[in-house]
Design a protein around this motif. Structure first.
Motif, PDB file in Angstrom:
ATOM      1  N   PRO A 144     -10.703  -3.296  46.509  1.00  0.00           N
ATOM      2  CA  PRO A 144     -10.276  -3.955  45.274  1.00  0.00           C
ATOM      3  C   PRO A 144     -11.164  -5.134  44.909  1.00  0.00           C
ATOM      4  N   VAL A 145     -11.238  -5.402  43.617  1.00  0.00           N
ATOM      5  CA  VAL A 145     -11.904  -6.601  43.103  1.00  0.00           C
ATOM      6  C   VAL A 145     -10.824  -7.458  42.461  1.00  0.00           C
ATOM      7  N   ARG A 146     -10.667  -8.639  42.992  1.00  0.00           N
ATOM      8  CA  ARG A 146      -9.615  -9.532  42.522  1.00  0.00           C
ATOM      9  C   ARG A 146     -10.227 -10.658  41.695  1.00  0.00           C
ATOM     10  N   GLY A 147      -9.679 -10.868  40.513  1.00  0.00           N
ATOM     11  CA  GLY A 147     -10.151 -11.946  39.671  1.00  0.00           C
ATOM     12  C   GLY A 147      -9.579 -13.284  40.106  1.00  0.00           C
ATOM     13  N   ALA A 148     -10.082 -14.342  39.534  1.00  0.00           N
ATOM     14  CA  ALA A 148      -9.616 -15.692  39.862  1.00  0.00           C
ATOM     15  C   ALA A 148      -9.687 -16.553  38.605  1.00  0.00           C
ATOM     16  N   GLY A 149      -9.068 -17.705  38.687  1.00  0.00           N
ATOM     17  CA  GLY A 149      -9.105 -18.622  37.558  1.00  0.00           C
ATOM     18  C   GLY A 149      -8.063 -18.281  36.504  1.00  0.00           C
ATOM     19  N   GLU A 150      -8.145 -18.978  35.390  1.00  0.00           N
ATOM     20  CA  GLU A 150      -7.177 -18.798  34.306  1.00  0.00           C
ATOM     21  C   GLU A 150      -7.747 -17.900  33.219  1.00  0.00           C
ATOM     22  N   GLY A 151      -6.847 -17.389  32.376  1.00  0.00           N
ATOM     23  CA  GLY A 151      -7.270 -16.559  31.256  1.00  0.00           C
ATOM     24  C   GLY A 151      -6.696 -15.168  31.350  1.00  0.00           C
ATOM     25  N   LEU A 152      -6.942 -14.391  30.293  1.00  0.00           N
ATOM     26  CA  LEU A 152      -6.442 -13.020  30.213  1.00  0.00           C
ATOM     27  C   LEU A 152      -7.606 -12.038  30.166  1.00  0.00           C
ATOM     28  N   VAL A 153      -7.395 -10.877  30.747  1.00  0.00           N
ATOM     29  CA  VAL A 153      -8.410  -9.822  30.742  1.00  0.00           C
ATOM     30  C   VAL A 153      -8.499  -9.240  29.331  1.00  0.00           C
ATOM     31  N   THR A 154      -9.705  -9.251  28.763  1.00  0.00           N
ATOM     32  CA  THR A 154      -9.878  -8.758  27.392  1.00  0.00           C
ATOM     33  C   THR A 154     -10.774  -7.525  27.313  1.00  0.00           C
ATOM     34  N   ARG A 155     -11.424  -7.184  28.417  1.00  0.00           N
ATOM     35  CA  ARG A 155     -12.258  -5.987  28.412  1.00  0.00           C
ATOM     36  C   ARG A 155     -12.473  -5.554  29.852  1.00  0.00           C
ATOM     37  N   LEU A 156     -12.458  -4.227  30.069  1.00  0.00           N
ATOM     38  CA  LEU A 156     -12.616  -3.682  31.421  1.00  0.00           C
ATOM     39  C   LEU A 156     -13.703  -2.608  31.412  1.00  0.00           C
ATOM     40  N   PRO A 157     -14.333  -2.378  32.551  1.00  0.00           N
ATOM     41  CA  PRO A 157     -15.386  -1.349  32.601  1.00  0.00           C
ATOM     42  C   PRO A 157     -14.786   0.054  32.610  1.00  0.00           C
ATOM     43  N   LYS A 158     -15.648   1.038  32.508  1.00  0.00           N
ATOM     44  CA  LYS A 158     -15.215   2.426  32.580  1.00  0.00           C
ATOM     45  C   LYS A 158     -15.306   2.930  34.021  1.00  0.00           C
ATOM     46  N   THR A 159     -14.379   3.803  34.395  1.00  0.00           N
ATOM     47  CA  THR A 159     -14.418   4.413  35.723  1.00  0.00           C
ATOM     48  C   THR A 159     -15.735   5.164  35.907  1.00  0.00           C
ATOM     49  N   GLY A 160     -16.366   4.948  37.034  1.00  0.00           N
ATOM     50  CA  GLY A 160     -17.642   5.594  37.322  1.00  0.00           C
ATOM     51  C   GLY A 160     -18.852   4.803  36.897  1.00  0.00           C
ATOM     52  N   ALA A 161     -18.640   3.689  36.194  1.00  0.00           N
ATOM     53  CA  ALA A 161     -19.776   2.886  35.725  1.00  0.00           C
ATOM     54  C   ALA A 161     -20.502   2.241  36.896  1.00  0.00           C
ATOM     55  N   ALA A 162     -21.826   2.201  36.827  1.00  0.00           N
ATOM     56  CA  ALA A 162     -22.629   1.541  37.855  1.00  0.00           C
ATOM     57  C   ALA A 162     -22.580   0.031  37.643  1.00  0.00           C
ATOM     58  N   VAL A 163     -22.474  -0.706  38.734  1.00  0.00           N
ATOM     59  CA  VAL A 163     -22.411  -2.168  38.667  1.00  0.00           C
ATOM     60  C   VAL A 163     -23.668  -2.727  39.325  1.00  0.00           C
ATOM     61  N   ARG A 164     -24.429  -3.490  38.548  1.00  0.00           N
ATOM     62  CA  ARG A 164     -25.665  -4.061  39.066  1.00  0.00           C
ATOM     63  C   ARG A 164     -25.602  -5.584  39.005  1.00  0.00           C
ATOM     64  N   ARG A 165     -26.462  -6.194  39.787  1.00  0.00           N
ATOM     65  CA  ARG A 165     -26.503  -7.657  39.854  1.00  0.00           C
ATOM     66  C   ARG A 165     -26.767  -8.260  38.482  1.00  0.00           C
ATOM     67  N   GLY A 166     -25.961  -9.269  38.135  1.00  0.00           N
ATOM     68  CA  GLY A 166     -26.183  -9.992  36.900  1.00  0.00           C
ATOM     69  C   GLY A 166     -25.652  -9.333  35.656  1.00  0.00           C
ATOM     70  N   THR A 167     -25.033  -8.151  35.779  1.00  0.00           N
ATOM     71  CA  THR A 167     -24.473  -7.467  34.610  1.00  0.00           C
ATOM     72  C   THR A 167     -22.976  -7.717  34.543  1.00  0.00           C
ATOM     73  N   PRO A 168     -22.385  -7.695  33.339  1.00  0.00           N
ATOM     74  CA  PRO A 168     -20.941  -7.962  33.223  1.00  0.00           C
ATOM     75  C   PRO A 168     -20.106  -6.903  33.941  1.00  0.00           C
ATOM     76  N   LEU A 169     -19.087  -7.365  34.657  1.00  0.00           N
ATOM     77  CA  LEU A 169     -18.172  -6.446  35.326  1.00  0.00           C
ATOM     78  C   LEU A 169     -16.881  -6.288  34.529  1.00  0.00           C
ATOM     79  N   TYR A 170     -16.372  -7.397  34.023  1.00  0.00           N
ATOM     80  CA  TYR A 170     -15.214  -7.384  33.125  1.00  0.00           C
ATOM     81  C   TYR A 170     -15.270  -8.647  32.289  1.00  0.00           C
ATOM     82  N   TRP A 171     -14.323  -8.800  31.340  1.00  0.00           N
ATOM     83  CA  TRP A 171     -14.336  -9.940  30.436  1.00  0.00           C
ATOM     84  C   TRP A 171     -12.997 -10.666  30.502  1.00  0.00           C
ATOM     85  N   VAL A 172     -13.050 -11.987  30.528  1.00  0.00           N
ATOM     86  CA  VAL A 172     -11.850 -12.829  30.518  1.00  0.00           C
ATOM     87  C   VAL A 172     -11.962 -13.767  29.319  1.00  0.00           C
TER      88      VAL A 172
END
Length: 343
Positions: free
Chosen positions: A46-74
């Motif tokens: 699992p990837v657990r978020g931290a801090g305050e705010g609401l999730v406003t955008r999420l990645p797609k299942t199967g998407a590749a995650v690379r260094r420095g690229t957005p993973l999700y949006w708060v």
């Protein structure tokens, strides 16, 4: 024909019992073990978020995650992926802060091509410690002016406010390149929670191995994976789990998960998930003399011998046993030597 005392002919002498023989051969011996495994992307974490705010955008299942690229949006601000073993556990806002979280940030900015200036040397990492307390300094790098300036440049390039500080939840720290396995959160959920799961970026085979046998397997070992189609592809052991789990339907056999990675990802490109077999060569002996195990004769005084057709015994030292053959050596044992065997 001789006559018996009562005038009957004597029976013929018993024929000599024939014995089976074999020859000593020079060959290669190997001990292979085939175990079932599962081809896929490995266990999800699992990837657990931290801090305050609401999730406003999420990645797609199967998407590749690379260094420095957005993973999700708060709150409509991207949360980029950084790689490392230490999460961001505090607000980094003051020059002079020291720790492994600072090292993580320095490593990522450097990998992304930002000049952070001179890094703190091991000697510089030793804090001014009270001679009375002699407390050990925190390990890791120091947040320098150069590192803070590089952080500002990266934030500006990434579309963030260039504050030169990092707070909890502003980056997601992952162990390395991964893919999105599943989505757990929904839009509008609090950022501080389990948001997604990630898996390895490449397909691997997970093989449960009995804990008592895992010592025969080593990292880097070459193995063969047999796909459902029957095709055999090369692979190697890339990880041996540290956790011991209950195995089998009754949970009585402790097991350790061994990770096997195909040598070429293209070999498994068309298969997302499947049951496969993995063939381990756990021991090998090349260019040795060998005979069938049935040719060994156990001596009363201990040890073994080979018996020649005429009855003479030749002392034999044994080596590797595998698949009905045994390695032998000793004076007088040569390739092509004929010996008696029971099988």
């Amino acid at each position: 024909m001789a006559l018996a005392a009562r005038g009957e002919p004597e029976p013929p002498p018993p024929a000599k019992a024939s014995v089976a023989t074999t020859e000593v051969v020079r060959t290669d011996l190997s001990d292979t073990r085939t175990l079932p495994g599962t081809l896929g992307y490995g266990a999800a974490r699992p990837v657990r978020g931290a801090g305050e705010g609401l999730v406003t955008r999420l990645p797609k299942t199967g998407a590749a995650v690379r260094r420095g690229t957005p993973l999700y949006w708060v709150n409509d601000r991207p949360v980029p992926a950084f790689f490392g073993a230490t999460p961001l556990f505090r607000r980094l806002d003051k020059i002079g802060l020291r720790g492994r979280d600072v090292t993580m940030v320095a490593d990522n900015l450097t990998a992304l091509g930002y000049d952070i200036g001179p890094r703190s040397s091991p000697a510089a990492r030793v804090s001014r410690v009270s001679r009375v307390s002699r407390a050990k300094p925190l390990p890791g790098d120091v947040l320098t002016a150069g590192l803070r300036a590089a952080l500002k440049r990266w934030q500006l390039d990434f579309g963030l406010k260039p504050t030169g500080t990092l707070d909890l939840g502003q980056v997601a720290v992952l162990p390395g390149p991964v893919r999105v396995g599943s989505i757990q959160a929904r839009l509008g959920d609090p950022a501080a929670g389990d948001l997604i799961t990630v898996t390895r970026a490449v397909k691997v085979v997970t093989v449960p191995v009995n804990a008592v046998d895992v010592g025969t397997i080593r990292r880097g070992m070459r193995v063969t994976v047999v796909l459902p189609s029957g095709d055999e592809i090369p692979a190697k052991v890339t990880a041996i789990g540290a956790a011991v789990t209950d195995g089998g339907s009754d949970g009585t056999v402790p097991q350790v998960n061994v990770t096997v990675t195909p040598s070429k990802g293209s070999d498994v490109k068309a298969v997302d998930s499947a049951r496969v077999e993995v063939r381990f060569t756990v021991k090998a002996r090349e260019d040795v003399l060998a005979v069938p195990v049935g040719a060994l004769l156990a001596l009363r005084e201990g040890g073994y011998a080979l018996q020649l057709p005429g009855g003479k015994l030749v002392a034999a030292e044994t080596g590797m046993f595998t698949r009905g053959m045994v390695e032998v050596s000793g004076s007088g044992i040569t390739p092509g030597l004929t010996v008696v065997t029971s099988s």
